[in-house]
Design a protein around this motif. Structure first.
Motif, short mmCIF file in Angstrom:
data_model
loop_
_atom_site.label_atom_id
_atom_site.label_comp_id
_atom_site.label_asym_id
_atom_site.label_seq_id
_atom_site.Cartn_x
_atom_site.Cartn_y
_atom_site.Cartn_z
N ASP A 93 0.20 7.92 -5.54
CA ASP A 93 -1.00 8.75 -5.44
C ASP A 93 -0.68 10.18 -5.00
O ASP A 93 -1.43 11.11 -5.30
CB ASP A 93 -1.99 8.14 -4.44
CG ASP A 93 -2.60 6.85 -4.94
OD1 ASP A 93 -2.51 6.58 -6.14
OD2 ASP A 93 -3.17 6.10 -4.10
N LEU A 94 0.45 10.35 -4.31
CA LEU A 94 0.81 11.66 -3.75
C LEU A 94 0.96 12.71 -4.85
O LEU A 94 0.78 13.91 -4.59
CB LEU A 94 2.11 11.53 -2.95
CG LEU A 94 2.55 12.76 -2.13
CD1 LEU A 94 1.46 13.15 -1.14
CD2 LEU A 94 3.86 12.48 -1.41
N GLY A 135 -5.95 8.52 7.62
CA GLY A 135 -5.30 8.13 6.38
C GLY A 135 -5.29 6.63 6.13
O GLY A 135 -5.30 6.18 4.98
N LYS A 168 -2.83 13.47 -5.18
CA LYS A 168 -3.64 13.56 -3.96
C LYS A 168 -2.76 13.91 -2.77
O LYS A 168 -2.03 13.06 -2.25
CB LYS A 168 -4.35 12.23 -3.70
CG LYS A 168 -5.28 11.79 -4.81
CD LYS A 168 -5.89 10.42 -4.48
CE LYS A 168 -6.79 9.94 -5.60
NZ LYS A 168 -7.34 8.58 -5.30
N GLU A 179 -3.57 14.48 0.21
CA GLU A 179 -3.96 13.81 1.45
C GLU A 179 -3.30 12.44 1.60
O GLU A 179 -3.30 11.85 2.70
CB GLU A 179 -5.48 13.66 1.53
CG GLU A 179 -6.10 12.83 0.42
CD GLU A 179 -6.50 13.63 -0.80
OE1 GLU A 179 -7.30 13.13 -1.58
OE2 GLU A 179 -5.97 14.76 -0.95
N ALA A 180 -2.75 11.91 0.53
CA ALA A 180 -2.05 10.62 0.61
C ALA A 180 -0.85 10.69 1.54
O ALA A 180 -0.37 9.66 2.02
CB ALA A 180 -1.62 10.17 -0.78
N GLN A 181 -0.37 11.91 1.81
CA GLN A 181 0.79 12.06 2.70
C GLN A 181 0.47 11.55 4.10
O GLN A 181 1.35 10.99 4.78
CB GLN A 181 1.22 13.53 2.77
CG GLN A 181 2.52 13.76 3.54
CD GLN A 181 3.70 13.06 2.90
OE1 GLN A 181 3.98 13.25 1.71
NE2 GLN A 181 4.40 12.23 3.68
N GLU A 239 -1.46 9.04 4.90
CA GLU A 239 -1.36 7.59 4.85
C GLU A 239 0.10 7.15 4.83
O GLU A 239 0.49 6.21 5.53
CB GLU A 239 -2.09 7.05 3.62
CG GLU A 239 -2.08 5.53 3.53
CD GLU A 239 -2.83 5.01 2.32
OE1 GLU A 239 -2.95 3.77 2.19
OE2 GLU A 239 -3.30 5.82 1.50
N ARG A 253 1.85 2.33 -3.41
CA ARG A 253 0.71 2.91 -4.13
C ARG A 253 0.44 4.33 -3.65
O ARG A 253 0.14 5.23 -4.45
CB ARG A 253 -0.51 2.03 -3.91
CG ARG A 253 -1.76 2.46 -4.66
CD ARG A 253 -1.56 2.38 -6.16
NE ARG A 253 -2.78 2.63 -6.88
CZ ARG A 253 -3.67 1.69 -7.19
NH1 ARG A 253 -3.46 0.43 -6.82
NH2 ARG A 253 -4.76 1.99 -7.86
N ALA A 254 0.53 4.54 -2.34
CA ALA A 254 0.26 5.86 -1.77
C ALA A 254 1.29 6.88 -2.26
O ALA A 254 0.96 8.05 -2.48
CB ALA A 254 0.27 5.78 -0.25
N ARG A 255 2.52 6.46 -2.39
CA ARG A 255 3.57 7.37 -2.87
C ARG A 255 3.29 7.81 -4.31
O ARG A 255 3.57 8.95 -4.69
CB ARG A 255 4.94 6.71 -2.74
CG ARG A 255 5.44 6.67 -1.30
CD ARG A 255 6.63 5.76 -1.13
NE ARG A 255 7.12 5.81 0.26
CZ ARG A 255 7.87 4.86 0.82
NH1 ARG A 255 8.21 3.78 0.09
NH2 ARG A 255 8.26 4.97 2.06
N ARG A 309 0.81 -1.21 0.00
CA ARG A 309 0.00 0.00 0.00
C ARG A 309 0.85 1.27 0.00
O ARG A 309 0.49 2.26 -0.65
CB ARG A 309 -0.94 0.00 1.21
CG ARG A 309 -1.87 1.20 1.29
CD ARG A 309 -2.72 1.32 0.05
NE ARG A 309 -3.21 2.70 -0.11
CZ ARG A 309 -3.79 3.16 -1.20
NH1 ARG A 309 -3.96 2.37 -2.24
NH2 ARG A 309 -4.19 4.41 -1.26
#
Length: 363
Positions: free
Chosen positions: A150-151, A189, A154, A156-158, A160, A146-148, A143
């Motif tokens: 998405d950053l 997050g 997005k 707000e992904a930071q 998470e 994926r979040a990196r 995950r």
């Protein structure tokens, strides 16, 4: 509705306890057929003697207790996080519950062979907790990548990412995610991940009838582990619960008292679950019905009204509120009003345990 999942190794008394607890809820329980893969699900009512008192005061035709759901998840084994023993399916079942009831064998019985060959609660707890941690680690490592990505789109992904950067090292050390302190934004997050080792846990030390009142050395080992991580322990006996099924309410209480305890396993589990999840009860009462509603501590009056129906929250005007004890002491709503004990509360009022409420709202 509160959903608690029974988890444990095979042959620790988990399913026996589940079946007895659900049966002890009598006609107010619904039990669905068992399947090797699909979990057993039992719907039980939350025992609350205050309902009978309020119903008598209001002359209610019906009493509707709060309900909670117990899920009996098939026994996990070492290697569950990699799919051993259909582990992936069972771990997915755990992901769907609000709280984990980890049933730990604390009794000796030569007729019931322990899957590991001996009774050792510390080892059993470590096996289950490690499987939850390993499952979370696999998910978290995937995950965060994926979040990196998405950053880029997005911001707000930071939150998470920040949370996972704290959690992943702890998981690598074999520690549960619930032991990692996070900020409110970080908690939000990762909320959608449903991390298994972050779920609140109750350790249910399953003992013989003789040890129900006092526990034993195995129970004390479980309590030590629970205390170290800020979790709760209840001492419970699947053997006793099975015997209670056949008794009347009066005989049940006499039997429990003869064993030196005040309540059965169902009440103990529900009370511990409510405490663990920060839940409380308020009531509505009238000629038609008296009903218990479950809310989270700290909810305001409009939020509590929304538990009944979303329209109640949107159109909230005020809540006529009286404390349960005040209503019972004076015997009727009119008498309580004459004493100035029925309050008109607005949108900022934080509902208290045992409040009896009547909501006024615009449709």
């Amino acid at each position: 509705m509160l959903r608690a999942g029974n988890v444990g190794l095979p042959n620790v008394g988990k399913s026996t306890l589940f079946n007895a607890v659900v049966a002890n809820a009598q006609a107010q329980a619904a039990n669905f057929p068992f399947c090797t893969i699909e979990p057993n699900v039992g719907m039980v009512t939350v025992p609350d003697p205050r309902l009978e008192v309020l119903a008598k005061i209001s002359g209610s035709e019906a009493i509707l207790p709060a309900r909670m759901e117990f899920v009996d998840i098939a026994g996990l084994v070492k290697g569950a996080s990699t799919g051993e023993g259909l582990g992936n399916q069972f771990l997915a079942n755990i992901r769907e519950v609000d709280a984990i009831v980890h049933v730990v064998r604390c009794f000796e019985n030569d007729d019931i062979i322990h899957v590991a060959g001996s009774v050792d609660p510390v080892r059993d707890i470590e096996i289950i907790n490690l499987e939850l941690v390993l499952s979370d680690l696999f998910q978290a490592e995937r995950r965060i990548e994926r979040a990196r990505k998405d950053l880029k789109t997005k911001k707000e992904a930071q939150h998470e990412i920040d949370a996972l950067e704290k959690i992943i090292p702890a998981l690598n050390d074999g520690k549960s995610a619930r032991l990692v302190p996070l900020t409110e934004d970080e908690e939000h997050g990762i909320r959608g991940l449903g991390l298994l080792s972050k779920k609140p846990i109750i350790y249910a030390a399953n003992v013989s009838e003789d040890d129900l009142a006092t526990g034993n050395d195995w129970v004390r080992q479980v309590e030590k582990i629970a205390a170290a991580e800020g979790s709760q322990t209840i001492t419970i006996s699947a053997q006793v619960e099975s015997e209670l099924v056949e008794l009347s309410d009066e005989d049940r209480q006499d039997f429990l008292e003869s064993l030196g305890v005040k309540e059965g396993g169902l009440q103990s589990l529900i009370r511990a679950s409510f405490s663990l999840l920060g839940l409380q009860t308020y009531f509505t009462t009238g000629p038609k019905e008296t009903r218990a509603w479950t809310i989270t501590k700290g909810m305001t009056a409009p939020q509590a009204a929304g538990v009944i129906h979303s329209d109640f929250e949107r159109g909230f005007i005020r809540a006529e509120t009286v404390a349960y004890n005040d209503l019972v002491t004076h015997g009727s709503m009119n008498a309580a009003k004459e004493k100035g004990l029925v309050r008109s509360e607005g949108k900022e009022y934080v509902v208290q345990e045992g409040d009896v409420m009547l909501f006024r709202f615009n449709v």
